[in-house]
Design an enzyme around this catalytic site. Structure first.
Site, PDB file in Angstrom:
ATOM      1  N   TYR A 152      -7.672  -1.559 -13.516  1.00 17.44           N
ATOM      2  CA  TYR A 152      -8.904  -2.297 -13.239  1.00 17.44           C
ATOM      3  C   TYR A 152     -10.090  -1.359 -13.019  1.00 17.44           C
ATOM      4  O   TYR A 152     -10.839  -1.507 -12.056  1.00 17.44           O
ATOM      5  CB  TYR A 152      -8.718  -3.215 -12.023  1.00 17.44           C
ATOM      6  CG  TYR A 152      -7.942  -4.460 -12.366  1.00 17.44           C
ATOM      7  CD1 TYR A 152      -8.546  -5.480 -13.077  1.00 17.44           C
ATOM      8  CD2 TYR A 152      -6.606  -4.597 -11.996  1.00 17.44           C
ATOM      9  CE1 TYR A 152      -7.835  -6.625 -13.412  1.00 17.44           C
ATOM     10  CE2 TYR A 152      -5.893  -5.729 -12.332  1.00 17.44           C
ATOM     11  CZ  TYR A 152      -6.514  -6.743 -13.044  1.00 17.44           C
ATOM     12  OH  TYR A 152      -5.815  -7.871 -13.376  1.00 17.44           O
ATOM     13  N   TYR A 210      -2.298 -13.649  -5.980  1.00 20.04           N
ATOM     14  CA  TYR A 210      -2.227 -12.645  -7.051  1.00 20.04           C
ATOM     15  C   TYR A 210      -0.774 -12.562  -7.502  1.00 20.04           C
ATOM     16  O   TYR A 210       0.130 -12.396  -6.685  1.00 20.04           O
ATOM     17  CB  TYR A 210      -2.701 -11.262  -6.574  1.00 20.04           C
ATOM     18  CG  TYR A 210      -2.532 -10.234  -7.670  1.00 20.04           C
ATOM     19  CD1 TYR A 210      -3.420 -10.203  -8.744  1.00 20.04           C
ATOM     20  CD2 TYR A 210      -1.449  -9.361  -7.676  1.00 20.04           C
ATOM     21  CE1 TYR A 210      -3.232  -9.306  -9.789  1.00 20.04           C
ATOM     22  CE2 TYR A 210      -1.257  -8.461  -8.721  1.00 20.04           C
ATOM     23  CZ  TYR A 210      -2.166  -8.444  -9.767  1.00 20.04           C
ATOM     24  OH  TYR A 210      -1.967  -7.557 -10.812  1.00 20.04           O
ATOM     25  N   ASP A 256       6.890 -15.548  -4.706  1.00 15.36           N
ATOM     26  CA  ASP A 256       6.566 -14.220  -5.223  1.00 15.36           C
ATOM     27  C   ASP A 256       6.490 -13.260  -4.037  1.00 15.36           C
ATOM     28  O   ASP A 256       5.488 -13.185  -3.336  1.00 15.36           O
ATOM     29  CB  ASP A 256       5.238 -14.271  -5.986  1.00 15.36           C
ATOM     30  CG  ASP A 256       4.823 -12.895  -6.517  1.00 15.36           C
ATOM     31  OD1 ASP A 256       5.466 -11.892  -6.154  1.00 15.36           O
ATOM     32  OD2 ASP A 256       3.838 -12.845  -7.287  1.00 15.36           O
ATOM     33  N   LYS A 286       7.716  -3.971  -6.434  1.00 13.81           N
ATOM     34  CA  LYS A 286       7.020  -2.954  -5.632  1.00 13.81           C
ATOM     35  C   LYS A 286       7.948  -2.047  -4.813  1.00 13.81           C
ATOM     36  O   LYS A 286       8.343  -1.010  -5.307  1.00 13.81           O
ATOM     37  CB  LYS A 286       5.954  -3.641  -4.786  1.00 13.81           C
ATOM     38  CG  LYS A 286       4.812  -4.148  -5.687  1.00 13.81           C
ATOM     39  CD  LYS A 286       3.512  -4.329  -4.966  1.00 13.81           C
ATOM     40  CE  LYS A 286       2.350  -4.355  -5.908  1.00 13.81           C
ATOM     41  NZ  LYS A 286       1.881  -5.665  -6.314  1.00 13.81           N
TER      42      LYS A 286
END
Ligand SMILES: *Cc1c(COP(=O)(O)O)cnc(C)c1O
Length: 457
Positions: A51, A177, A278, A307
């Site tokens: 990003y 997200y 999630d 992660k």
């Protein structure tokens, strides 16, 4: 030499005997010298970063140990980010290093189509053991976004198999997200997820407001009413609800009331809609419980992990589901789940994950995370009085300071680097998610630096 800017590094670096770039301070450097200013210039001309526009500032890192990152000019930064929730045990951990190098000596990779191997099996056993009982079928994916894609496919294929193909949309909450691929992007917050860039290209999903009740605030039953109305209005076309349980991450760093999650679970059951949790950011203890769902004693139908799964060593994620969902998909005309990445269940990544999960479960992570939580709450409290600060919130080993107005992010990041800490704020959010092994002194350095830097903006 300037110490202020990320691209002003001019110290030379060398390649060691094995061809690795090493800092100028490293011993045994070979003759081949390079110039970090030129190396960074190449990066800025040619490499995209997450990003970020080409050419955005970057700092070259040459080594990492424990909670410290070593820059090419020799400066050492205390890491407040765990490389985006991942490096929970810190960097260069001997146990993780050994697990990867032992696996490397045996086999770096082999296709998972038609083959299996010990690291995948061992990881599967641990994930089945550590997650709630109905979750027992494991799909190993390459990244978090892929885990979300797989979860969505599972939900859609499940309803196809049940003869209800119209149930293919998703309901979520704003402020979420879920990743950067197209299906994952469709359930990210429509504003911060920049949906308008892709209007007509990402599937249109159903959005409820961001859960209004704070994690530690009072529960107001009205907080769930908009969600309840949407799920009943759309139940015939909804395959699943997807959300980040309790702690929303990159969509806004917001912690909401466990009762909200319990109500969501009950509404999903009442309206025959699956629940996808999630936990890519929240899993493995970050919020103080092993899963954030544990704060509400809720079990999802589909669970995404990522992660911290490999302790930050390699990219790997997992999507778990129940026997009922897996069996139903298996009995459908499709006959199987329609997914299978080339590097599925990469043995090196699985070996790192097995070692990381074992390190975590053998450690006193509950105490460490609770201690970090207490310290973050005490020390970040000092930010509440600052003119620039609108809110401070802490959950587990996550500390968030929200500013009232937009901040100059590149300038702020550079100030943090000058002060010897690594933080990467976004939007109006300066946040901390340090490795669990951080010492109280290092954590104090992080909180004191945030307080000091925010006090002069
Ligand atoms: C980071 C993240 C993802 C995406 O994971 P990647 O590995 O970056 O693809 C998905 N969901 C949540 C909650 C995340 O924090």
């Amino acid at each position: 030499m300037s110490q202020t800017g990320p691209i002003s590094e001019t110290r030379s670096c060398t390649r060691d005997g094995e061809g690795r770039l090493a800092g100028a301070q490293a011993e045994g450097g070979g003759p081949e010298a390079c110039d970090w200013a030129r190396a960074v210039a190449f990066d800025q001309a040619h490499l995209w970063h997450p990003y970020a526009a080409l050419g955005a500032p970057v700092w070259p890192v040459v080594a990492a140990d424990g909670v410290r990152l070593t820059l090419a000019d020799g400066r050492r930064l205390i890491d407040g980010m765990s490389s985006w929730w991942a490096a929970i045990h810190g960097y260069n951990h001997p146990v993780l290093n050994r697990a990867v190098s032992e696996q490397l000596a045996r086999m770096a990779h082999v296709m998972f189509g038609g083959f299996t191997h010990a690291p995948a099996i061992e990881l599967g056993r641990r994930l089945v053991d550590l997650t709630p009982a109905p979750l027992e079928k494991v799909f190993l994916c390459d990244s978090g976004s892929v885990a979300v894609e797989v979860a969505i496919k599972m939900a859609i294929q499940y309803w196809q198999a049940r003869g209800r193909p119209a149930k293919h949309r998703l309901l979520t909450v704003r402020g979420g997200y879920h990743g950067d691929t197209f299906a994952a992007m469709s359930v990210c917050d429509p504003v911060t997820g920049m949906h308008r860039l892709f209007t007509g290209l990402v599937p249109e999903q159903v959005f409820a407001p961001r859960p209004a009740c704070r994690f530690d605030g009072p529960w107001e039953p009205s907080a769930i009413s908009a969600f309840a109305d949407l799920i009943s209005a759309h139940e015939d076309e909804l395959a699943a609800v997807i959300l980040e349980p309790i702690a929303q991450g990159a969509g806004g760093m917001w912690f909401y009331h466990p009762q909200y999650l319990r109500e969501v679970r009950a509404l999903c059951d009442a309206h025959a809609v699956l629940l996808i949790a999630d936990e890519i950011a929240t899993g493995f203890g970050r919020t103080g419980r092993f899963l954030a769902c544990d704060h509400a004693m809720v079990t999802p139908d589909i669970l995404c992990l990522g992660k911290a799964l490999t302790g930050g060593y390699m990219t790997l994620a997992a999507t778990l589901t129940t026997a009922e969902i897996a069996t139903t998909i298996g009995q459908s005309p499709a006959g199987c789940l329609m997914h299978g990445p080339t590097f599925m269940a990469n043995p090196l990544a699985c070996a790192a994950a097995v070692a990381s999960v074992d390190l975590l479960t053998a450690s006193d992570w509950q105490i460490r995370v609770a201690d970090s939580e207490g310290q973050l709450a005490r020390e970040l409290d000092a930010c509440r009085g600052l003119a620039a600060v609108g809110d401070v919130r802490v959950l587990g080993a996550i500390g968030v300071v929200e500013t009232r107005a937009a901040i100059d992010l590149p300038a702020l990041t550079a100030r943090f680097v000058e002060a010897g800490v690594w933080l990467r704020p976004f939007g109006r959010l300066v946040y901390l998610m340090p490795p669990y092994i951080i010492s109280p002194e290092d954590l104090s350095m992080l909180t004191a630096t945030i307080t000091r830097v925010l006090s002069d903006i």
